[in-house]
Design an enzyme around this catalytic site. Structure first.
Site, PDB file in Angstrom:
ATOM      1  CD  GLU A   1      43.000  42.093  37.203  1.00 50.70           C
ATOM      2  OE1 GLU A   1      43.461  41.409  36.279  1.00 50.70           O
ATOM      3  OE2 GLU A   1      42.946  41.681  38.350  1.00 50.70           O
TER       4      GLU A   1
ATOM      5  CG  HIS B   1      46.104  39.134  37.075  1.00 50.62           C
ATOM      6  ND1 HIS B   1      44.726  39.133  37.035  1.00 50.62           N
ATOM      7  CD2 HIS B   1      46.463  37.871  37.424  1.00 50.62           C
ATOM      8  CE1 HIS B   1      44.279  37.935  37.357  1.00 50.62           C
ATOM      9  NE2 HIS B   1      45.315  37.136  37.589  1.00 50.62           N
TER      10      HIS B   1
ATOM     11  NE  ARG C   1      39.972  35.240  38.569  1.00 53.93           N
ATOM     12  CZ  ARG C   1      41.125  34.633  38.265  1.00 53.93           C
ATOM     13  NH1 ARG C   1      42.256  35.073  38.757  1.00 53.93           N
ATOM     14  NH2 ARG C   1      41.146  33.603  37.444  1.00 53.93           N
TER      15      ARG C   1
END
Ligand code: NAP
Length: 319
Positions: free
Chosen positions: A263, A281, A234
């Site tokens: 993000e 991601h 993360r």
């Protein structure tokens, strides 16, 4: 005589899912998409019994408390750091996630980022396409095989990353919150001591309040000028300001990142650095894995509404 069918359970879709999941879910449930203006735009709030959400969106206390009939939060992802587990537990709401089925793809991504960063694969592609190769040779790159790899967080994905790196004749070390007595790899007492030993530091620890900035400025500095940092966990687990400073100042050699703070509107300074490899991601984002994750979300919903044991609970409901 007309038959009276019971109403289908109302399920709030906080995050979009592929049509291959939505179509079968519409057969079984009354799906309600969360509008951009939030729950204010949803009619039957009081009847919503389940929420389906992503790891990135989760479910905060405000959402949980606004849904009085809520029984289940099904996370389409393994990370549940954005779900307020205390609020869910307090309101007797079960939480499920999608472990295991994504482990291989996320671990593959860690290896892909490492190899692409060290061997400058993306730069090489641009070098060939631009025609530069006609006139000059590309600069030499770095070796991965045989180097020391440190893994921060030896959970399912961290273990799978270690197994993959073992195939590259690397030495493997790790830091983990709890002891791993069965691991043959070398344990380190802190992320910083692990980083000082490592050539390549891979972050695979869970997100959430306890791990914010776990890989801090001193850990990044300990990695050293030739060190590479890979993060597939993360954005919160690495001190991003310290990482950007280290990349700008050349106090580490480079970073391969699948996850970021804020993000998808990431810090624009990343785009100006040529020693960082950026991935949007994509760790679990393959067709096969997303199908398996969706199937697990649906299996958890089905088990819950059938009164059966949840396949992959994070927390169960009290009966
Ligand atoms: P896992 O098997 O549950 O492993 C979690 C790891 O985090 C373990 O090493 C665990 O240590 C550690 N951990 C958990 N809570 C902690 C805390 N409060 N303090 C310190 N360490 C803690 O999960 P996984 O399947 O390996 O997934 C790991 C993470 O990868 C997920 O949480 C998610 O954030 C990330 N992920 C990213 C992608 C992507 O697309 N990039 C996809 C999937 C997952 P213990 O052994 O002590 O419990």
């Amino acid at each position: 005589m007309p038959t009276v069918s019971s109403p289908r359970p109302k399920v709030l879709m906080v995050s979009p899912m592929p049509e291959w999941d939505i179509a079968p879910m519409r057969e079984a449930y009354d799906l309600i998409d969360l509008p951009a203006n939030g729950l204010a735009g949803v009619g039957p709030v009081a009847e919503i019994m389940a929420v389906v959400t992503s790891g990135g969106r989760g479910a905060d206390a405000a959402l949980i408390e606004a849904l009085p009939a809520l029984q289940l939060i099904a996370v389409y992802g393994v990370g549940y750091d954005k779900v307020d587990l205390a609020a869910a537990s307090q309101h007797n709401v079960a939480v499920t996630n999608t472990p295991d089925v994504l482990t291989a793809d996320v671990a593959d991504m860690a290896l892909a980022l490492t190899l692409a960063l060290a061997r400058r694969i993306v730069d090489g592609d641009a070098f060939v396409r631009s025609g530069t190769w006609i006139n000059e040779s590309m600069p030499l790159t770095g070796t991965v095989s045989g180097r020391k790899v440190g893994i921060v967080g030896l959970g399912r994905i961290g273990e799978a990353i270690g197994r993959r790196f073992a195939g590259f004749d690397t030495e493997i070390g790790y830091w983990n919150r709890s002891p791993k007595p069965l691991s043959a790899w070398r344990a380190f007492p802190t992320p910083a001591t692990l980083a000082a030993w490592s050539d390549i530091l891979v972050v695979a620890v869970a997100g959430g309040g306890d791990t914010v900035g776990l890989v801090d400025g001193s850990t990044i500095a300990a990695l050293g000028r030739d060190g590479l940092l890979i993060n597939i966990s993360r954005g919160t687990t690495v001190d991003e300001a310290a990482l950007i400073a280290a990349l700008e100042n050349g106090t580490i050699a480079g970073a391969g990142l699948d996850v970021f703070l804020n993000e998808p509107a990431i810090d624009p300074r990343f785009s100006r650095l040529d020693n960082v490899l950026l991935s949007p991601h994509q760790g679990s984002a393959t067709q096969a894995t997303r199908q398996a994750m969706g199937a697990l979300v649906r299996a958890n919903l089905a088990a819950h509404f059938a009164g059966e044991a949840l396949p992959t609970p994070v927390i169960d409901r009290r009966r």
